[in-house]
Design an enzyme around this catalytic site. Structure first.
Site, PDB file in Angstrom:
ATOM      1  N   GLN A 297       2.506   8.301   2.696  1.00  0.00           N
ATOM      2  CA  GLN A 297       2.694   7.839   4.011  1.00  0.00           C
ATOM      3  C   GLN A 297       3.465   8.868   4.897  1.00  0.00           C
ATOM      4  OE1 GLN A 297       4.423   4.742   3.869  1.00  0.00           O
ATOM      5  NE2 GLN A 297       3.017   4.311   2.392  1.00  0.00           N
TER       6      GLN A 297
ATOM      7  N   LYS B 239       4.561  12.227  -3.983  1.00  0.00           N
ATOM      8  CA  LYS B 239       3.192  12.708  -3.610  1.00  0.00           C
ATOM      9  C   LYS B 239       2.435  11.441  -2.300  1.00  0.00           C
ATOM     10  CE  LYS B 239      -1.625  12.183  -5.717  1.00  0.00           C
ATOM     11  NZ  LYS B 239      -2.376  12.166  -6.902  1.00  0.00           N
TER      12      LYS B 239
ATOM     13  N   GLU C 210       8.880   4.451   7.241  1.00  0.00           N
ATOM     14  CA  GLU C 210       8.329   4.438   9.058  1.00  0.00           C
ATOM     15  C   GLU C 210       8.970   5.621   9.836  1.00  0.00           C
ATOM     16  OE1 GLU C 210      10.757   0.736   8.380  1.00  0.00           O
ATOM     17  OE2 GLU C 210       9.172  -0.101  10.144  1.00  0.00           O
TER      18      GLU C 210
ATOM     19  N   ARG D  22      16.770  11.110  -0.884  1.00  0.00           N
ATOM     20  CA  ARG D  22      15.601  11.049  -1.981  1.00  0.00           C
ATOM     21  C   ARG D  22      14.551  10.640  -1.948  1.00  0.00           C
ATOM     22  NH1 ARG D  22      18.298  10.816  -8.151  1.00  0.00           N
ATOM     23  NH2 ARG D  22      17.603  11.833  -9.194  1.00  0.00           N
TER      24      ARG D  22
ATOM     25  N   GLY E 235       1.062  -0.855   0.259  1.00  0.00           N
ATOM     26  CA  GLY E 235       0.008  -0.326  -0.098  1.00  0.00           C
ATOM     27  C   GLY E 235       1.182   1.202   0.246  1.00  0.00           C
TER      28      GLY E 235
END
Lengths: 338, 740
Positions: free
Chosen positions: B640, B635, B706, B630, B470
């Site tokens: 995230q 988007k 994360e 980088r 996802g």
């Protein structure tokens, strides 16, 4: 889910007749609670009687100034009904404080009265629960009981009633119209839901086979000075830790009449005539509200995880009454407490 | 053709996802598919003394009920159950024997013609147990907790060594802060239910559609558990509806579905219910003690970080919970102690940024408390303790633009307008609090193999066995391949989530973006080299003398980088060479150089507004400034971070797995009662990516899956303190914790 029969009732007589033929049947309207409970094996009706075609979908004015709400009026339709918004805005507000838009679109007025507790143990058939399985014991006592009762509980059950709508209706002193095999009767709202006592499996005083046809609101709607204040563990889509429906009639700065009911703290929407008597004829100020709150909570008792609700309830009562007195009801869209 | 890397390219699988064309593991159908429903234990510990399936078997449509008593053979040794990321210990074996190791443990599988019949029949299975006393409360097991041992396997973490003289440094510190912090068990709750569809092919081979973050890990594991040959099992997972670490290890839905498919020689699907997913892994509860010692000028001199984390009775799961402290801040003296408390629960597991959000809740709360003790702005304290080196391993960072995160984050937030005194800022009846915290995570890269097949018409298929859980892996793979092959995005097709594809590690640790993008770069170079050889053979080739590293692929051409007019079209080169298709497969290994630390960083600023009387907390603003190398896709990367911040809000205010310790059972095992933020809880979130050049890999990618969650909970907790003067050291911060 366990297999069941399905029947569709055409009118109230038909519904009552079908129910009389099968004591293990259940009526279904929006199904927002019953179907979940069936999936969890908590409710195991032998037959589901679909009442969605019954002619109980109107909100009508009744002679003398009240309002009659058909049992099948959806929560959304009721919340945005012009008469309710104008004359009973506390009810509209309470409805909008509950659940989500999607659930409110389905949930019916009658079903809302009959929704069952959200006690974790009631939902988990692997655990003892006197409400689900009489005599098996109460796991919430000594277990996870953050959501549980601080008033009116018993050694058999400390569950709370989860409705928001009912808290407003209790405050408004609504009347529940029911029909059974032996005819129609009206149940005052305060007598509709029960305390758990030794029979927590019974949530209400509906007799076997009776169907709710309407809820009637009396003329007095507290449309000027009211609020519905709901406090929960996130800002939407959660059941109340404490909620307060309050309505005041003021003359200048003096309270002519004041009602308030609390949700999330007992097995039924909780009102206290003595606490309300302490408002009558008194100045609408913090001192009065504090006294009323103290009276209201005089017998409150907490458990491992919910003792904080006693103090929270006190703060919420005082805040709700001051919101009502100031004519600044709590918004259900902005979550800022006013 | 505009470059795609670094742009806000929409997901290439977006339309398939919103139209339902994207199929998930439990959506693959074959004629005659059977459905399994799992029966789970209702006790936490003991053994099954009697299991009566006769009533279930009598239900029309029930094919079989599989239990430990009648199941087909399964492996009888721990090694067979070890997966690529298994912690030390003895892995759980579903339906293996009569032992109950945790509540909600699968103990039988009812297989029927429909899922409804299976589920009904499962309710008729009766079980009798012999119960043994259990412990599920970390506080009850705390005293018996034992220090972690460095794992023998390459997976896992070796706790950093102490440095300096932390005890003496603490004793002599001008200003000290010591506190205990608690984070409860949290569950992943991905939206997609765990499910597996096992297709029993006519030749006896199995095709397994499973919800997982690693198809090859599941494939190897199933081969081990059932003694199957690798060619007999193919595992696919083309789309995953969120996993967040819960799908790194193979889960029992796949084992049960394969068990039934083998026993019955039929195709079988098993889907877990939402409550059953609370028998999968979880973020371990963590009790931490932090002691900080500082000089009066606000420079840190000592850090002591002790942690007790929860694991099962049969495996030792842990990450580097304590080591983050001495890595994040400059401090000459540091020590760590990490103990494991064994509980009668499933084994804890990785959950988004495992260990860091919990560890940094403690560290960053403690730093805020130290700032209060020093009467120093919390941001200024961080700057005074800024570390240019990884002191745990005495090495520099490959890149660290954290200072820039602090600067840009503070500016966007308006931090300089903060009145430092608690309870000093108000908005009507609400107290206003501003808090901040730092985040740190690893920038990892793993070995990966990528295959690219290029056809003369200018389209390319890029294949790798990785997963897209996802995060947008399909899209970034296509972007990187399109730019490097010099082709339009729509000419690139991506194949992933299939165990037969070239090797990939599990998708975790934020390492896939760096691994697969650089993997694509390597394979593209091989494709380019082959094309150049072909281009040289074209009559009068303008590239006759070009070396491979002197040409690039652009706009369908092989182009001399020194002189753009010298080029050969890909189509011409392939046509002249009589080649219809070029296929290359290359493995890319990360640099073996460990002389530098590789980390991502963040600075998180949060505003809360709190009703003073009632304690209702609203998180009205969050600014998250990220130094993550980088950014391949602004988007999906931003999404995230936004999702991570929302999760951080939940960690701070809502999330807690409620266990009845008498019953040893999760009581809020559903997403109505296990609270995560809803729309009303989420307000203004601003994401900033600061510029950060990193040469650890050719593309300079560090990974962003994360880092966004880390630091959010302490930033909010610190804001709550600033608003109210009340320090809450145990999560979640529910309103009752603000009452006197």
């Amino acid at each position: 889910m366990i297999g069941f029969q399905y029947a569709r009732a055409g009118d109230v007589t038909d519904a009552v007749r079908l129910m009389a033929g099968d004591p293990r049947a259940k009526f279904v309207a929006g199904g927002t609670n019953l179907i979940d409970l069936m999936k969890m094996d908590v409710e195991r009706p032998s037959m589901v009687i679909d009442i969605n075609r019954l002619p109980l979908k109107e909100v009508e004015e009744v002679p003398g100034g009240g309002l009659r709400i058909g049992a099948l009026v959806r929560n959304t339709d009721l919340a945005y009904n012009a008469l309710v918004e104008e004359r009973y805005p506390v009810l509209a507000s309470a409805l909008l404080a509950g659940a989500t838009q999607q659930l409110r679109n389905m949930a019916s007025t009658g079903g809302n009265l009959l929704q069952r507790t959200r006690c974790h143990y009631f939902y988990d058939t692997a655990t003892p629960c006197n409400k689900r399985e009489p005599g098996s014991g109460c796991s919430a006592i000594g277990g996870q009981n953050r959501m549980h009762a601080i008033l009116g509980a018993s050694d058999a059950c400390i569950a709370v009633h989860p409705s928001d709508m009912c808290v407003a209706m209790a405050m408004l002193e609504a009347m529940v119209r029911v029909t059974g095999a032996s005819g129609e009767r009206a149940i005052p709202f305060a007598e509709f839901h029960r305390l758990p006592g030794e029979t927590p499996e019974r949530d209400t005083n509906l007799s076997a086979g009776e169907i709710i046809t309407a809820v009637e609101l009396p003329p007095r709607g507290f449309a000027t000075n009211y609020t519905y204040l709901k406090i929960r563990d996130r800002l939407s889509y959660a059941f109340a830790l404490v909620s307060v429906a309050a309505g005041l009639e003021l003359e200048g700065g003096t309270i002519k009449e004041g009602h308030f009911a609390l949700g999330g703290i007992a097995h039924k929407p909780w009102r206290d005539p003595q606490a309300e008597a302490a408002l009558r004829g008194q100045p609408a100020n913090a001192k009065t509200f504090a006294l009323a709150a103290d009276i209201f909570l005089r017998d409150a008792e907490g458990y491992e995880h919910n003792a904080f609700k006693i103090d929270l309830a006190r703060r919420c009562i005082m805040r709700a009454l001051s919101q009502a007195a100031a004519g600044t009801p709590q918004s259900q869209s902005s979550k800022k407490i006013v | 053709m505009a470059p795609y890397i670094g742009t806000a390219t929409s997901r290439i699988d977006g339309i398939a996802k919103v139209t339902g064309a994207a199929k998930y593991a439990a959506e693959f159908n074959v004629p005659g598919l059977l459905h399994g429903s799992v029966v789970t234990s209702t006790i936490a510990k003991g053994r099954i003394t009697r299991l009566d399936t006769s009533a279930a078997m009598r239900v029309k449509g029930v094919i079989d009920v599989l239990t430990h008593e009648n199941r087909p053979p399964m492996a009888d040794n721990d090694q067979a159950y070890k997966d690529d990321v298994a912690p030390p210990g003895s892995p759980f074996r579903p339906l293996y024997d009569d032992k109950i190791k945790f509540n909600l443990q699968p103990i039988a599988l009812v297989v029927a013609e429909t899922s409804e019949v299976a589920r009904f029949a499962a309710s008729l299975v009766t079980v009798e147990y012999e119960e043994v006393a259990h412990v599920t409360d970390i506080f009850a097991a705390r005293d018996a907790a034992v220090p972690i041992k460095p794992p023998a396997s390459p997976v896992g973490f070796t706790p950093p060594k102490a440095r300096g003289q932390p005890n003496r440094a603490l004793a002599r510190a001008a200003v000290r802060h010591e506190g205990e912090y608690y984070v409860p068990i949290e569950h992943h709750n991905p939206m997609e239910l765990y499910g597996a569809t096992v297709i029993h092919e006519s030749d006896g081979k199995l095709t397994v559609y499973d919800k997982t973050q690693g198809v090859q890990n599941v494939q190897r594991y199933l081969c081990g558990v059932f003694g199957m040959k690798p060619e007999g099992v193919r595992v696919l997972s083309p789309f995953v509806g969120g996993a967040f670490g819960s799908g790194l290890r193979p889960q029992f839905e796949a084992v049960l579905a394969v068990l039934a498919a083998r026993a019955l020689e039929r195709s079988v699907r098993v889907v877990l219910t939402r409550p059953q997913m609370y028998a999968l892994g979880y973020r371990p509860a963590m009790v931490q003690r932090i002691a900080l010692g500082a000089d009066a000028d606000g420079t840190l001199d000592a850090i002591a970080h002790d942690a007790v984390t929860a694991t099962s009775q049969f495996e030792e799961y842990f990450r580097q919970e304590t080591g983050w402290s001495g890595l994040l801040y400059k401090c000459a003296n540091a020590k760590y102690e990490h103990k494991l408390a064994r509980l009668d629960l499933p084994t804890s597991c990785d959950m988004r940024a495992p260990s860091a959000p919990t560890a940094l809740f403690a560290l960053e709360s403690a730093m805020d408390e130290l700032a209060v003790a020093l009467e120093l702005d919390p941001l200024e304290l961080r700057l005074r303790c800024y570390s240019e080196r990884d002191q745990n391993h005495d090495r520099p960072f490959s890149s660290k633009a954290l200072r820039e995160c602090y600067r840009q984050g503070a500016e966007a937030f308006g931090w300089n307008k903060r009145n430092g005194a608690p309870r000093s800022m108000r908005d009507g009846s609400e107290l206003v609090g501003w808090g901040m915290a730092t985040g740190i995570w690893e920038a990892l890269q793993m070995p990966i193999t990528v295959r690219i097949a290029l056809t003369a018409n200018g389209s390319a298929e890029v294949a790798c066995a990785t997963s897209d859980i996802g995060t947008g892996t399909y899209t970034i793979m296509a972007q990187v391949a399109a730019d490097m092959l010099g082709l339009p995005l729509e000419n690139i097709s991506i194949k992933l989530g299939d165990s037969t594809l070239p090797n990939s590690p599990v998708e975790g640790g934020s390492w896939i973006a760096a691994s697969v993008s650089n993997g694509i770069a390597t394979t593209v170079a091989a494709v380019r080299n082959e094309l150049l050889e072909l281009a040289k053979k074209v009559p009068n080739s303008p590239l006759a003398n070009a070396a491979p590293d002197e040409v690039k692929l652009a706009d369908g051409m092989i182009v001399d980088e020194r002189d753009g007019s010298r080029s050969v079209s890909i189509a011409d080169a392939m046509r002249h060479g009589g080649v219809e298709r070029i296929e290359q497969e290359e493995t890319t290994n990360p640099t073996a150089d460990d002389s530098r630390a590789r980390n991502t960083h963040s600075a998180v600023f949060a505003e809360v507004k709190i009703d003073e009387e009632i304690g209702v907390i609203r998180v009205t603003r969050v600014v998250s400034a990220i130094a993550g190398g980088r950014v391949l896709n602004t988007k999906t990367a931003s999404s995230q971070i936004l999702g991570s911040v929302v999760w951080g809000i939940g960690m701070a205010l809502h999330e807690e797995t409620l266990i009845d310790h008498k019953l040893g059972r999760v009581m809020n095992a559903n997403i109505a009662e296990y609270h995560v933020p809803v729309n009303a809880d989420v307000h203004d979130i601003k994401v900033i990516f600061v510029h950060e050049h990193d040469d650890s890999n050719p593309l300079g990618v560090k990974g962003l899956g994360e880092i966004g969650i880390i630091g959010v909970a302490p930033a909010i907790a610190n804001a709550v303190y600033h608003a109210t003067g009340k320090r809450v050291r145990d999560l979640p911060i529910t309103l009752d914790k603000l009452h006197p």
